[in-house]
Design a protein around this motif. Structure first.
Motif, PDB file in Angstrom:
ATOM      1  N   THR B  51     -23.837  67.557  30.463  1.00 56.90           N
ATOM      2  CA  THR B  51     -24.409  67.214  31.772  1.00 56.90           C
ATOM      3  C   THR B  51     -23.362  66.597  32.694  1.00 56.90           C
ATOM      4  N   THR B  52     -22.408  65.899  32.114  1.00 51.98           N
ATOM      5  CA  THR B  52     -21.328  65.311  32.911  1.00 51.98           C
ATOM      6  C   THR B  52     -20.515  66.416  33.592  1.00 51.98           C
ATOM      7  N   VAL B  53     -20.347  67.507  32.873  1.00 47.54           N
ATOM      8  CA  VAL B  53     -19.606  68.634  33.461  1.00 47.54           C
ATOM      9  C   VAL B  53     -20.454  69.308  34.541  1.00 47.54           C
ATOM     10  N   TYR B  54     -21.711  69.614  34.193  1.00 52.48           N
ATOM     11  CA  TYR B  54     -22.569  70.332  35.142  1.00 52.48           C
ATOM     12  C   TYR B  54     -22.814  69.531  36.415  1.00 52.48           C
ATOM     13  N   ARG B  55     -22.811  68.161  36.292  1.00 57.10           N
ATOM     14  CA  ARG B  55     -23.075  67.331  37.456  1.00 57.10           C
ATOM     15  C   ARG B  55     -22.050  67.622  38.566  1.00 57.10           C
ATOM     16  N   ARG B  56     -20.826  67.910  38.155  1.00 51.97           N
ATOM     17  CA  ARG B  56     -19.786  68.116  39.154  1.00 51.97           C
ATOM     18  C   ARG B  56     -19.480  69.590  39.411  1.00 51.97           C
ATOM     19  N   TRP B  57     -19.606  70.419  38.368  1.00 52.20           N
ATOM     20  CA  TRP B  57     -19.239  71.830  38.522  1.00 52.20           C
ATOM     21  C   TRP B  57     -20.446  72.696  38.197  1.00 52.20           C
ATOM     22  N   ARG B  58     -20.898  73.438  39.186  1.00 51.47           N
ATOM     23  CA  ARG B  58     -22.119  74.199  39.025  1.00 51.47           C
ATOM     24  C   ARG B  58     -21.940  75.376  38.063  1.00 51.47           C
ATOM     25  N   THR B  59     -20.763  76.001  38.102  1.00 49.61           N
ATOM     26  CA  THR B  59     -20.540  77.174  37.257  1.00 49.61           C
ATOM     27  C   THR B  59     -19.159  77.060  36.621  1.00 49.61           C
ATOM     28  N   LYS B  60     -18.936  77.865  35.606  1.00 47.28           N
ATOM     29  CA  LYS B  60     -17.625  77.819  34.968  1.00 47.28           C
ATOM     30  C   LYS B  60     -16.546  78.373  35.909  1.00 47.28           C
ATOM     31  N   ALA B  61     -16.963  79.222  36.850  1.00 49.65           N
ATOM     32  CA  ALA B  61     -15.981  79.732  37.817  1.00 49.65           C
ATOM     33  C   ALA B  61     -15.421  78.596  38.663  1.00 49.65           C
ATOM     34  N   HIS B  62     -16.311  77.707  39.111  1.00 50.21           N
ATOM     35  CA  HIS B  62     -15.845  76.581  39.927  1.00 50.21           C
ATOM     36  C   HIS B  62     -14.995  75.622  39.106  1.00 50.21           C
ATOM     37  N   LEU B  63     -15.406  75.412  37.874  1.00 49.89           N
ATOM     38  CA  LEU B  63     -14.625  74.553  36.985  1.00 49.89           C
ATOM     39  C   LEU B  63     -13.219  75.132  36.785  1.00 49.89           C
ATOM     40  N   ALA B  64     -13.168  76.431  36.529  1.00 50.65           N
ATOM     41  CA  ALA B  64     -11.866  77.079  36.319  1.00 50.65           C
ATOM     42  C   ALA B  64     -11.009  76.989  37.583  1.00 50.65           C
ATOM     43  N   ALA B  65     -11.643  77.187  38.739  1.00 46.47           N
ATOM     44  CA  ALA B  65     -10.881  77.127  39.995  1.00 46.47           C
ATOM     45  C   ALA B  65     -10.293  75.739  40.199  1.00 46.47           C
ATOM     46  N   ASP B  66     -11.085  74.691  39.910  1.00 49.23           N
ATOM     47  CA  ASP B  66     -10.571  73.325  40.060  1.00 49.23           C
ATOM     48  C   ASP B  66      -9.441  73.058  39.064  1.00 49.23           C
ATOM     49  N   ALA B  67      -9.613  73.537  37.846  1.00 44.21           N
ATOM     50  CA  ALA B  67      -8.572  73.323  36.840  1.00 44.21           C
ATOM     51  C   ALA B  67      -7.271  74.021  37.252  1.00 44.21           C
ATOM     52  N   LEU B  68      -7.411  75.220  37.813  1.00 43.72           N
ATOM     53  CA  LEU B  68      -6.209  75.942  38.255  1.00 43.72           C
ATOM     54  C   LEU B  68      -5.585  75.283  39.477  1.00 43.72           C
ATOM     55  N   SER B  69      -6.418  74.705  40.338  1.00 39.53           N
ATOM     56  CA  SER B  69      -5.871  73.970  41.488  1.00 39.53           C
ATOM     57  C   SER B  69      -5.044  72.781  41.019  1.00 39.53           C
ATOM     58  N   GLU B  70      -5.558  72.051  40.013  1.00 41.28           N
ATOM     59  CA  GLU B  70      -4.821  70.924  39.456  1.00 41.28           C
ATOM     60  C   GLU B  70      -3.496  71.394  38.853  1.00 41.28           C
ATOM     61  N   LEU B  71      -3.593  72.489  38.097  1.00 38.30           N
ATOM     62  CA  LEU B  71      -2.387  73.040  37.467  1.00 38.30           C
ATOM     63  C   LEU B  71      -1.356  73.401  38.524  1.00 38.30           C
ATOM     64  N   ALA B  72      -1.808  74.054  39.594  1.00 37.64           N
ATOM     65  CA  ALA B  72      -0.886  74.451  40.660  1.00 37.64           C
ATOM     66  C   ALA B  72      -0.300  73.217  41.338  1.00 37.64           C
ATOM     67  N   ARG B  73      -1.148  72.197  41.540  1.00 35.49           N
ATOM     68  CA  ARG B  73      -0.671  70.981  42.189  1.00 35.49           C
ATOM     69  C   ARG B  73       0.392  70.293  41.328  1.00 35.49           C
ATOM     70  N   ASP B  74       0.144  70.260  40.011  1.00 33.95           N
ATOM     71  CA  ASP B  74       1.081  69.587  39.110  1.00 33.95           C
ATOM     72  C   ASP B  74       2.378  70.376  38.948  1.00 33.95           C
ATOM     73  N   GLU B  75       2.260  71.681  38.768  1.00 36.45           N
ATOM     74  CA  GLU B  75       3.436  72.458  38.394  1.00 36.45           C
ATOM     75  C   GLU B  75       4.078  73.139  39.584  1.00 36.45           C
TER      76      GLU B  75
END
Lengths: 211, 211
Positions: B51-75
């Motif tokens: 539920t902690t995940v779903y509260r912030r990310w509605r779908t796995k697509a959005h979760l993946a997009a945020d994770a990739l944004s972080e990766l791009a920001r870091d690297e």
């Protein structure tokens, strides 16, 4: 009739078979997608023996690449408008019309994703692009003869400059492939060659129209 | 403890959870691919409730997009070298290093192929690119302040000019992403802005080297 292998003659049975097979392949690819394509289905649709297909195309990837090359040649012939800018504009407008067809776009996306893991697809894709760049070489040669490009101008670089923004939008960002993009991409490819697009007297001055 | 929703505080539990979830998502994406990503697996790896995940990310697509944004920001942080050309060269060199990692390339190919049919993926991809272009806007703003670009220069156009040839090769033609490509793409993006790359006094005069 002799038992020797059939010679390839323009307009002969071999040529007719080739044409039927490639047309059947393109039809299947566009209507059902690459995953559903099999050599057995192509042979049935083209009314030839499977061995006739295998004799010329080792894998379905090569068959698909040849079918797409034919499609590109038919629907996106290398233009000859008399000027480099006219040629690039016509070429890119045709490319966009082709890749925006939903069934063509689907095939492109499948090929892109398969190329990561399937070396036959990679080789077939390379063959497809070699054919396309060979066509573009004729366009560049004419521009060199007219004095619009220096001797030794690289067709690959010119076509990459022209086509890259289209595929970037189509595959990556999803931004629209509109007339403004045609103006920008043609202007970009020309400016890279030291030429200013005549249709762009004031860059960014006006919204684009489709030509 | 109160029953009110947890407020987002930098360094607080919410921020730590967010970081754990995004790191677990990026790890799963890169090691096993998008198809294998599920919110249940991410929650387990990050040691948080689903539920902690779903509260912030509605779908796995959005979760993946945020994770990739972080990766791009870091690297691939937006560089600040003091010149537009230096910034573009650093940015593109980082982009190439990132997209050439086989596990990153695989994720990109999956996202490209899914975007054809999954509107969540399309929206998530749009969000990813918005974040990236917002970063590029800072780079353009600095170049405007230094007088290298005219007021109103469009970050999207600049980044498209820069990145399109890389993705065209990566996804379409398969040509190598080498130092020569960096030179060409930077030169192309600059020439489009009316600037000549200082590192390119004689276009095509010499084979490129990686910088």
């Amino acid at each position: 009739m002799s038992d020797r292998p059939v010679q390839r003659r323009p307009g002969g049975r071999t040529a007719r078979n080739r044409e039927s097979v490639l047309r059947a392949t393109a039809d299947l690819l566009l209507s059902e997608g690459y995953d559903q394509l099999t050599i057995a289905r192509v042979a049935a649709a083209a009314q030839v023996a499977e061995t006739t297909v295998y004799r010329r195309w080792r894998t379905k990837a090569h068959l698909a690449a040849d079918a797409l090359s034919e499609l590109a040649r038919d629907e996106n012939p290398i233009p000859d408008t008399g000027t480099l800018e006219g040629d690039l504009r016509a070429l890119l407008t045709q490319v966009i019309a082709l890749v925006e067809r939903p069934e063509v776009k689907r095939v492109i996306l499948t090929v892109v994703s398969l190329a990561a893991e399937d070396s036959d697809v990679v080789r077939a894709k390379d063959a497809f692009w070699e054919t396309r760049f060979a066509g573009a070489a004729a366009l560049v040669k004419r521009a060199v003869e007219r004095g619009e490009l220096p001797t030794g101008a690289d067709p690959y670089e010119l076509i990459e400059d022209l086509a890259a923004p289209v595929y970037f939008r189509l595959l990556v960002t999803g931004r629209p492939l509109d007339g403004r993009l045609v103006d920008r991409a043609v202007g970009l490819a020309l400016s890279r060659q030291g030429i200013r697009a005549t249709s762009e007297p004031e860059r960014r001055a006006s919204p684009s129209v489709d030509r």
